[in-house]
Design an enzyme around this catalytic site. Structure first.
Site, PDB file in Angstrom:
ATOM      1  N   HIS A 130       6.072  -1.414  -7.393  1.00  0.00           N
ATOM      2  CA  HIS A 130       6.733  -1.446  -8.704  1.00  0.00           C
ATOM      3  C   HIS A 130       7.920  -2.380  -8.653  1.00  0.00           C
ATOM      4  CE1 HIS A 130       8.434  -0.054 -12.485  1.00  0.00           C
ATOM      5  NE2 HIS A 130       7.224   0.384 -12.734  1.00  0.00           N
TER       6      HIS A 130
ATOM      7  N   ASP B 181      -0.178   3.996 -12.563  1.00  0.00           N
ATOM      8  CA  ASP B 181      -1.586   3.647 -12.771  1.00  0.00           C
ATOM      9  C   ASP B 181      -2.523   4.247 -11.724  1.00  0.00           C
ATOM     10  OD1 ASP B 181      -1.406   2.004 -15.081  1.00  0.00           O
ATOM     11  OD2 ASP B 181      -0.354   0.546 -13.840  1.00  0.00           O
TER      12      ASP B 181
HETATM   13  C1  LIG Z   1       3.839  -4.179  -9.815  1.00  0.00           C
HETATM   14  C2  LIG Z   1       4.070  -5.429  -8.969  1.00  0.00           C
HETATM   15  C3  LIG Z   1       3.624  -6.666  -9.756  1.00  0.00           C
HETATM   16  C4  LIG Z   1       5.563  -5.523  -8.684  1.00  0.00           C
HETATM   17  O1  LIG Z   1       5.692  -6.607  -7.894  1.00  0.00           O
HETATM   18  P1  LIG Z   1       7.058  -7.299  -7.476  1.00  0.00           P
HETATM   19  O2  LIG Z   1       8.244  -6.612  -7.967  1.00  0.00           O
HETATM   20  O3  LIG Z   1       6.914  -8.703  -7.916  1.00  0.00           O
HETATM   21  O4  LIG Z   1       7.023  -7.080  -5.924  1.00  0.00           O
HETATM   22  P2  LIG Z   1       6.746  -8.195  -4.897  1.00  0.00           P
HETATM   23  O5  LIG Z   1       5.577  -9.006  -5.369  1.00  0.00           O
HETATM   24  O6  LIG Z   1       8.031  -8.919  -4.694  1.00  0.00           O
HETATM   25  O7  LIG Z   1       6.303  -7.389  -3.615  1.00  0.00           O
HETATM   26  C5  LIG Z   1       7.180  -7.043  -2.555  1.00  0.00           C
HETATM   27  C6  LIG Z   1       6.344  -6.837  -1.310  1.00  0.00           C
HETATM   28  O8  LIG Z   1       5.487  -5.723  -1.492  1.00  0.00           O
HETATM   29  C7  LIG Z   1       4.107  -6.136  -1.400  1.00  0.00           C
HETATM   30  N1  LIG Z   1       3.380  -5.465  -2.442  1.00  0.00           N
HETATM   31  C8  LIG Z   1       3.841  -5.104  -3.656  1.00  0.00           C
HETATM   32  N2  LIG Z   1       2.894  -4.477  -4.322  1.00  0.00           N
HETATM   33  C9  LIG Z   1       1.803  -4.439  -3.524  1.00  0.00           C
HETATM   34  C10 LIG Z   1       0.523  -3.925  -3.662  1.00  0.00           C
HETATM   35  N3  LIG Z   1       0.163  -3.313  -4.779  1.00  0.00           N
HETATM   36  N4  LIG Z   1      -0.343  -4.057  -2.652  1.00  0.00           N
HETATM   37  C11 LIG Z   1       0.018  -4.664  -1.520  1.00  0.00           C
HETATM   38  N5  LIG Z   1       1.231  -5.190  -1.316  1.00  0.00           N
HETATM   39  C12 LIG Z   1       2.119  -5.075  -2.311  1.00  0.00           C
HETATM   40  C13 LIG Z   1       4.126  -7.631  -1.620  1.00  0.00           C
HETATM   41  O9  LIG Z   1       3.038  -8.268  -1.025  1.00  0.00           O
HETATM   42  C14 LIG Z   1       5.438  -7.990  -0.961  1.00  0.00           C
HETATM   43  O10 LIG Z   1       5.238  -7.945   0.436  1.00  0.00           O
HETATM   44  P3  LIG Z   1       5.808  -9.086   1.362  1.00  0.00           P
HETATM   45  O11 LIG Z   1       7.294  -9.014   1.175  1.00  0.00           O
HETATM   46  O12 LIG Z   1       5.319  -8.685   2.711  1.00  0.00           O
HETATM   47  O13 LIG Z   1       5.207 -10.361   0.843  1.00  0.00           O
HETATM   48  C15 LIG Z   1       3.293  -5.334  -7.644  1.00  0.00           C
HETATM   49  O14 LIG Z   1       3.715  -4.210  -6.928  1.00  0.00           O
HETATM   50  C16 LIG Z   1       1.788  -5.329  -7.839  1.00  0.00           C
HETATM   51  O15 LIG Z   1       1.185  -6.381  -7.956  1.00  0.00           O
HETATM   52  N6  LIG Z   1       1.163  -4.118  -7.856  1.00  0.00           N
HETATM   53  C17 LIG Z   1      -0.250  -4.005  -8.100  1.00  0.00           C
HETATM   54  C18 LIG Z   1      -0.525  -4.018  -9.581  1.00  0.00           C
HETATM   55  C19 LIG Z   1      -0.101  -2.749 -10.244  1.00  0.00           C
HETATM   56  O16 LIG Z   1      -0.343  -1.661  -9.788  1.00  0.00           O
HETATM   57  N7  LIG Z   1       0.545  -2.918 -11.401  1.00  0.00           N
HETATM   58  C20 LIG Z   1       1.014  -1.808 -12.195  1.00  0.00           C
HETATM   59  C21 LIG Z   1       2.499  -1.757 -12.210  1.00  0.00           C
HETATM   60  S1  LIG Z   1       3.091  -0.265 -12.978  1.00  0.00           S
END
Ligand SMILES: CC(C)(COP(=O)(O)OP(=O)(O)OC[C@H]1O[C@@H](n2cnc3c(N)ncnc32)[C@H](O)[C@@H]1OP(=O)(O)O)[C@@H](O)C(=O)NCCC(=O)NCCS
Length: 384
Positions: free
Chosen positions: A269, A320
């Site tokens: 998140h 989700d």
């Molecule tokens: C929600 C989301 C976009 C937030 O992302 P964000 O704030 O941009 O977080 P980041 O992309 O900076 O991720 C930070 C780290 O956690 C990891 N990470 C975050 N969410 C992850 C996931 N769902 N699966 C695997 N790794 C994940 C990233 O790869 C990153 O790791 P790293 O530092 O080793 O590269 C992201 O967690 C995601 O893509 N989740 C899956 C989609 C989802 O469930 N969306 C619904 C949101 S309510």
């Protein structure tokens, strides 16, 4: 050939993804990502999930206070009475190709509703209140009707004995919800109703800030929610759970995805650094519903995925993740999951749209320019 002339560089630094940027004041909801707290208008989500109907929460989000019992009953009946769709919109639902995504149809249908709403261009608070009730109720009906049209089933009118959330499930499936199902649907709708300035809510507020109409702002929000990094994740969670198929496969499946740098849907998140407070409520109903429908293995697979992702990455499930198996066990097909999320979040979007109208300033940020500057103009017959 053109030459690049960098007269000067734009030295301003954008905040990628607007992370941490405070872009609005709101009293609608508060997310404390450090401590894993979520408040709607000051009330803790745990209390609301335990005690309130969806209509009560909508009243709270829109009015800023909890209704009395009499107010709640009147408001709930008003919402149910507004569930009827214009016949032209029902005809449009029938015209959509059977494989177009329910979120795409919903976005189109909300846009089309604007053309039949007598108040669409009336921006008075009274007209906005009427539109708010109509839109919230109609979004659920669009989803229910679309599902039934695609299954060749007759469309249903709401049952005045149910509130909005139970009616939504009833009109979609055609069978009255059991007490457990009605309770799960209530909690699902309460938990998804608002979440501060997420991508779709921001989109809605940007559109509202141009003083465009409520339907336009909602159509924009639906487009934003559709994406897999936002509301589209719940459908993909279910596809993953079904794809894994049995508990023994969880460990290797998740390890394989992480090795390939793939994101596990339903985890992580932007704001929460700890457990998403909505998740344990959904987990409880996932277990109860999966057990009661003889699909305990789907709950077990989900639980093992949660363990595996926590061990490998230290990442918590978001809203989700368990909402996927809850919706599945309620008999909702995965391609409708994001639309069900939208039916609830419409309450929050409308609260934010009304808040934006009430104290508006056009939302118009700026960008860093990274292109060329000062290119000599070449007439068209000398280009090439
Ligand atoms: C929600 C989301 C976009 C937030 O992302 P964000 O704030 O941009 O977080 P980041 O992309 O900076 O991720 C930070 C780290 O956690 C990891 N990470 C975050 N969410 C992850 C996931 N769902 N699966 C695997 N790794 C994940 C990233 O790869 C990153 O790791 P790293 O530092 O080793 O590269 C992201 O967690 C995601 O893509 N989740 C899956 C989609 C989802 O469930 N969306 C619904 C949101 S309510």
């Amino acid at each position: 050939m053109s030459t690049t002339l960098n007269n000067s560089r734009d030295e301003r630094v954008p905040v990628r993804g607007l992370e941490g940027v405070i872009a609005a004041d709101t009293s609608v909801s508060y997310v404390d990502g450090i401590h894993g707290r979520l408040l709607y208008q000051g009330y803790d989500i745990h209390d609301l999930a335990e005690h309130t109907s969806f209509s009560e929460v909508v009243f709270l989000l829109w009015r800023g206070r909890l209704p009395t019992r009499a107010e709640r009953d009147v408001f709930s009946a008003e919402l149910v009475a507004e569930m009827r769709l214009p016949s032209q919109v029902v005809e449009m639902l029938k015209l959509t190709p059977p494989n177009s995504h329910p979120m795409a149809v919903l976005r189109t249908a909300v846009s089309m509703l604007a053309n039949f709403d007598p108040d669409v261009e009336n921006m008075s608070p009274e007209a906005n209140w009427r539109k708010a009730k109509r839109l919230l109720a109609q979004v659920s009906t669009i989803i229910a009707d679309l599902h039934r049209i695609r299954h060749g089933q007759p469309l249903l009118s709401p049952d005045p004995n149910f509130g909005l959330s139970a009616n939504f499930l009833y009109m979609l499936r055609g069978t009255p919800p059991t007490p457990l199902e009605a309770e799960a649907m209530r909690v699902l709708m309460v938990l998804h109703a608002d979440h501060e300035l997420n991508a779709s809510t921001f989109a809605a507020r940007v559109i509202a800030s141009t003083l465009s109409d409520m339907h336009s702002a909602l159509a924009g929000a639906l487009g934003a929610l559709k994406g897999p990094l936002h509301g589209g994740a719940n459908q993909r969670v279910m596809e993953m759970v079904l794809d894994i198929g049995n508990v023994e496969m969880v460990q290797s499946y998740i390890a394989g995805m992480l090795e390939n740098k793939k994101r596990i849907m339903g985890f992580g998140h932007r704001v929460y650094r700890t457990e998403d407070p909505r998740s344990p409520h959904l987990k409880k109903f996932s277990e109860l519903l999966c057990k009661s429908t003889g699909q305990e293995h789907l709950y077990e697979i989900s639980r093992r995925i949660e363990q595996a992702v926590m061990e490998a990455k230290g990442i918590y499930p978001n809203v989700d993740f368990y909402s996927a198996t809850v919706q599945h066990a309620l008999g909702i097909p995965p391609e409708y999951f994001t639309a069900v999320f939208a039916a609830s979040r419409t309450a929050g979007w409308i609260a934010h749209i009304m808040e934006q109208y009430a104290d508006n300033r056009l939302i118009r940020p700026t960008s860093r320019y990274t292109g060329d500057m000062g290119l000599p103009f070449v007439p068209i017959d000398r280009r090439g």
